[in-house]
Motif scaffolding. Structure first.
Motif, PDB file in Angstrom:
ATOM      1  N   GLY A 383       0.672  -2.982  15.981  1.00  0.00           N
ATOM      2  CA  GLY A 383       1.050  -3.948  14.960  1.00  0.00           C
ATOM      3  C   GLY A 383       2.137  -3.452  14.043  1.00  0.00           C
ATOM      4  O   GLY A 383       2.915  -4.239  13.487  1.00  0.00           O
ATOM      5  N   GLU A 384       2.222  -2.122  13.886  1.00  0.00           N
ATOM      6  CA  GLU A 384       3.222  -1.538  12.988  1.00  0.00           C
ATOM      7  C   GLU A 384       4.596  -1.422  13.633  1.00  0.00           C
ATOM      8  O   GLU A 384       5.530  -0.888  13.021  1.00  0.00           O
ATOM      9  CB  GLU A 384       2.745  -0.172  12.505  1.00  0.00           C
ATOM     10  CG  GLU A 384       1.456  -0.223  11.717  1.00  0.00           C
ATOM     11  CD  GLU A 384       1.513  -1.227  10.567  1.00  0.00           C
ATOM     12  OE1 GLU A 384       2.464  -1.161   9.777  1.00  0.00           O
ATOM     13  OE2 GLU A 384       0.622  -2.091  10.487  1.00  0.00           O
ATOM     14  N   THR A 385       4.743  -1.879  14.869  1.00  0.00           N
ATOM     15  CA  THR A 385       6.058  -1.875  15.527  1.00  0.00           C
ATOM     16  C   THR A 385       6.619  -3.284  15.688  1.00  0.00           C
ATOM     17  O   THR A 385       7.608  -3.480  16.391  1.00  0.00           O
ATOM     18  CB  THR A 385       5.965  -1.213  16.920  1.00  0.00           C
ATOM     19  OG1 THR A 385       5.053  -1.955  17.736  1.00  0.00           O
ATOM     20  CG2 THR A 385       5.488   0.223  16.813  1.00  0.00           C
ATOM     21  N   ILE A 386       6.002  -4.252  15.034  1.00  0.00           N
ATOM     22  CA  ILE A 386       6.394  -5.655  15.209  1.00  0.00           C
ATOM     23  C   ILE A 386       6.806  -6.252  13.862  1.00  0.00           C
ATOM     24  O   ILE A 386       6.121  -6.078  12.856  1.00  0.00           O
ATOM     25  CB  ILE A 386       5.232  -6.478  15.807  1.00  0.00           C
ATOM     26  CG1 ILE A 386       4.922  -5.995  17.223  1.00  0.00           C
ATOM     27  CG2 ILE A 386       5.551  -7.969  15.825  1.00  0.00           C
ATOM     28  CD1 ILE A 386       3.686  -6.633  17.827  1.00  0.00           C
ATOM     29  N   GLY A 387       7.953  -6.936  13.844  1.00  0.00           N
ATOM     30  CA  GLY A 387       8.284  -7.802  12.725  1.00  0.00           C
ATOM     31  C   GLY A 387       9.092  -7.208  11.592  1.00  0.00           C
ATOM     32  O   GLY A 387       9.261  -7.860  10.555  1.00  0.00           O
ATOM     33  N   TRP A 388       9.646  -6.007  11.742  1.00  0.00           N
ATOM     34  CA  TRP A 388      10.372  -5.416  10.621  1.00  0.00           C
ATOM     35  C   TRP A 388      11.642  -6.183  10.239  1.00  0.00           C
ATOM     36  O   TRP A 388      11.913  -6.354   9.037  1.00  0.00           O
ATOM     37  CB  TRP A 388      10.690  -3.951  10.901  1.00  0.00           C
ATOM     38  CG  TRP A 388       9.480  -3.061  10.838  1.00  0.00           C
ATOM     39  CD1 TRP A 388       8.891  -2.394  11.863  1.00  0.00           C
ATOM     40  CD2 TRP A 388       8.694  -2.764   9.678  1.00  0.00           C
ATOM     41  NE1 TRP A 388       7.796  -1.691  11.433  1.00  0.00           N
ATOM     42  CE2 TRP A 388       7.648  -1.892  10.079  1.00  0.00           C
ATOM     43  CE3 TRP A 388       8.766  -3.138   8.333  1.00  0.00           C
ATOM     44  CZ2 TRP A 388       6.697  -1.399   9.196  1.00  0.00           C
ATOM     45  CZ3 TRP A 388       7.811  -2.639   7.445  1.00  0.00           C
ATOM     46  CH2 TRP A 388       6.799  -1.782   7.876  1.00  0.00           C
ATOM     47  N   PRO A 389      12.451  -6.669  11.184  1.00  0.00           N
ATOM     48  CA  PRO A 389      13.614  -7.468  10.754  1.00  0.00           C
ATOM     49  C   PRO A 389      13.205  -8.712   9.970  1.00  0.00           C
ATOM     50  O   PRO A 389      13.837  -9.048   8.951  1.00  0.00           O
ATOM     51  CB  PRO A 389      14.301  -7.826  12.084  1.00  0.00           C
ATOM     52  CG  PRO A 389      13.890  -6.745  13.022  1.00  0.00           C
ATOM     53  CD  PRO A 389      12.478  -6.422  12.638  1.00  0.00           C
ATOM     54  N   ALA A 390      12.143  -9.391  10.414  1.00  0.00           N
ATOM     55  CA  ALA A 390      11.677 -10.576   9.692  1.00  0.00           C
ATOM     56  C   ALA A 390      11.093 -10.193   8.336  1.00  0.00           C
ATOM     57  O   ALA A 390      11.206 -10.959   7.363  1.00  0.00           O
ATOM     58  CB  ALA A 390      10.644 -11.324  10.532  1.00  0.00           C
ATOM     59  N   PHE A 391      10.482  -9.037   8.244  1.00  0.00           N
ATOM     60  CA  PHE A 391      10.000  -8.536   6.958  1.00  0.00           C
ATOM     61  C   PHE A 391      11.155  -8.423   5.961  1.00  0.00           C
ATOM     62  O   PHE A 391      11.059  -8.866   4.805  1.00  0.00           O
ATOM     63  CB  PHE A 391       9.332  -7.169   7.173  1.00  0.00           C
ATOM     64  CG  PHE A 391       9.114  -6.370   5.917  1.00  0.00           C
ATOM     65  CD1 PHE A 391       8.024  -6.617   5.107  1.00  0.00           C
ATOM     66  CD2 PHE A 391      10.006  -5.368   5.557  1.00  0.00           C
ATOM     67  CE1 PHE A 391       7.828  -5.878   3.939  1.00  0.00           C
ATOM     68  CE2 PHE A 391       9.822  -4.629   4.405  1.00  0.00           C
ATOM     69  CZ  PHE A 391       8.733  -4.887   3.596  1.00  0.00           C
TER      70      PHE A 391
END
Length: 516
Positions: A383-391
């Motif tokens: 889960g910690e490797t998903i969604g950082w650009p959207a964050f």
């Protein structure tokens, strides 16, 4: 006929000696190289499927501030991150290539350790299979992490330890000292391995090693290599001990005594549990392996320390691979006796039932936007490797909505280093100001400018602490990572904070800085 004779000889080679000195190393096998190559290739192919892990984003920031030490680690992994980002800026493949290569190397090391225990070709390949399909190798081989380097260091040291105990040639202690010393430039944990091995020798012998000049030379070599980071830690009050204390209090993933105990039975794979237990028992009790007894005792000592101290359950995991290497020798010998077809069938069925799921749970094989919740429940790191650009997009939307006069003097304030690392990686393209955090070594990388009295804050579920620093704290949005994933950021509140009560210089070290 010749092939049948060779197979029979190899099966006998996998039989542990009944008595006397340890068996000589078995013939070398190409099987482990095939397994290691397959593991490395799979990891490289999947390396860019999701995105950065929060720790990787932090390592990239640490790499911009190279030093001989950090609050929570040594300089080795930040230097690797800096090198990868210099060679191929922004490339996740380049960043993770060292880990994929290390994972393949660890597969070979486990096979080599099995060979030290007398494994023939079949047992060496089986040991390589256990390592290559283990949760430890797959999970740490997918990400750049300090755990990846620790795994390599512990296995190298264990190989030299097994060789020393088998041959009685104490000069191999220099190899252990070299591995431990370099490993302490990553984290101080290899010192725990050294303690475990020394305790094993003190309990089971050969105790003459404790008076051997080569052992003292190895200790000196380890201290010499580790001196730069030890001096840094001493000069800063050994902050790694503070981080260790917060981990013991349960302020980190995979921490807590119950979790540490549970992890022993799943971190390799449930399939491997009876195998490494058999290896442990054999190392402690089999007369022909008396020389290796210190290795089995080392795991008991190390795991005992981890359990009592409340450390993370994967600290001792490389030694489980060593135990599995011993168990592989016994397992192949067991298969070669009696109803071989039935026993081989049991091994294959067990592998399909208990090993295959590791690929789904620990590697990014499923689509990120349809990742089942049970995957994150089992593998927090996924889960910690998903969604950082959207964050970062979510933060940018709040920042753009600020009045112009506030936007010009605003900064991003984050609760943890991963969030700050994401802003550093993706923020400039979105017009965001610099991000600051008091988390671990982020606090040493600088505090906000004195005139920055507006902050877009993220990483605080409740505004209580923020209100100690600002007169006005307003909920301005929530993180939307545009996928249904249960991680530490998704859906979290974003606050706009104005009216700084006291200068940053007054609160940064005493109130904002935190470890964990």
């Amino acid at each position: 006929m010749a092939e049948s004779v060779a197979d029979l000889h190899d099966a006998r080679r996998d039989e542990p000696a009944a008595a006397g000195a340890p068996a000589a190393p078995g013939p070398r096998s190409r099987g482990p190289w095939l397994v290691a190559g397959a593991v490395t290739v799979v990891l490289l192919l999947l390396s860019t499927r999701y995105g950065y892990h929060r720790d990787e984003l932090y390592f990239l920031l640490c790499g911009r501030h190279l030093d001989w030490g950090y609050v929570d680690q040594g300089p080795l992994v930040p230097a690797l991150a800096r090198l990868a980002d210099t060679v191929a800026p922004g490339s996740l493949l380049a960043l993770r290539t060292p880990s994929a290569l290390i994972a393949g190397g660890c597969v070979l090391l486990v096979a080599a350790i099995a060979r030290e225990f007398g494994a023939g070709r079949g047992a060496q390949t089986f040991a390589a299979f256990l390592a290559g399909t283990s949760g430890l190798v797959l999970a740490t081989g997918h990400l750049l992490s300090t755990t990846t380097v620790d795994m390599l260091v512990w296995l190298v040291a264990s190989l030299y330890a097994a060789r020393l105990l088998r041959t009685g040639d104490s000069r191999w202690a220099l190899g252990i000292g070299l591995a431990v010393g370099l490993g302490m430039l990553n984290k101080l944990l290899p010192a725990l391995l050294a303690v475990g091995l020394l305790a094993g020798v003190a309990i089971a012998g050969p105790r003459r090693l404790l008076r051997d000049r080569w052992l003292y030379a190895a200790a000196g070599l380890a201290l010499l290599l580790a001196a730069p980071t030890l001096i840094w830690q001493a000069a800063h009050g050994f902050p790694q001990l503070s981080v260790a204390a917060s981990i013991a209090d349960g302020d980190s993933s995979y921490s807590g005594r119950l979790d540490a105990l549970t992890l022993q039975f799943v971190i390799i794979s449930p399939y491997a549990v009876p195998i490494w237990i058999a290896g442990l028992v054999a190392l402690l009790r089999r007369p022909a392996w008396r020389a290796y007894r210190a290795v089995g005792l080392a795991w008991l000592v190390v795991f005992g320390v981890v359990l009592i101290a409340g450390g993370k359950g994967y600290y001792d995991a490389p030694l489980l691979l060593v135990l599995a290497a011993a168990g592989a020798v016994l397992t192949v010998a067991w298969v070669s006796r009696g109803a071989t077809a039935l026993r081989r069938g049991l091994l294959v069925v067990g592998a399909l039932l208990f090993v295959a799921p590791n690929g789904v749970l620990l590697l990014p094989t499923l689509p990120a936007d349809r990742l089942p919740g049970f995957v994150v429940d089992v593998n927090y790191d996924a889960g910690e490797t998903i969604g950082w650009p959207a964050f970062v997009d979510s933060l940018a939307a709040v920042h753009r909505a600020l009045p112009a006069e506030q936007r010009d003097r605003a900064v991003i304030l984050t609760g943890n280093y991963g969030e700050a690392g994401a802003v550093a990686r993706y923020g400039p393209a979105r017009g965001l100001p610099a991000a600051y955090s008091g988390h671990n070594s982020m606090a040493d990388f600088g505090r906000p400018p004195a005139d920055a009295d507006v902050a877009v804050a993220v990483g605080w579920d409740r505004p209580d602490q923020l209100r100690e620093w600002f007169t006005d704290v307003t909920l301005a949005g929530r993180v939307d990572q545009r996928v249904d994933v249960d991680n530490d950021e998704n859906g979290g509140p974003i606050w706009v904070c104005t009216g700084l009560r006291r200068p940053w210089a007054d609160i940064w070290e005493t109130e904002v800085r935190h470890a964990g």
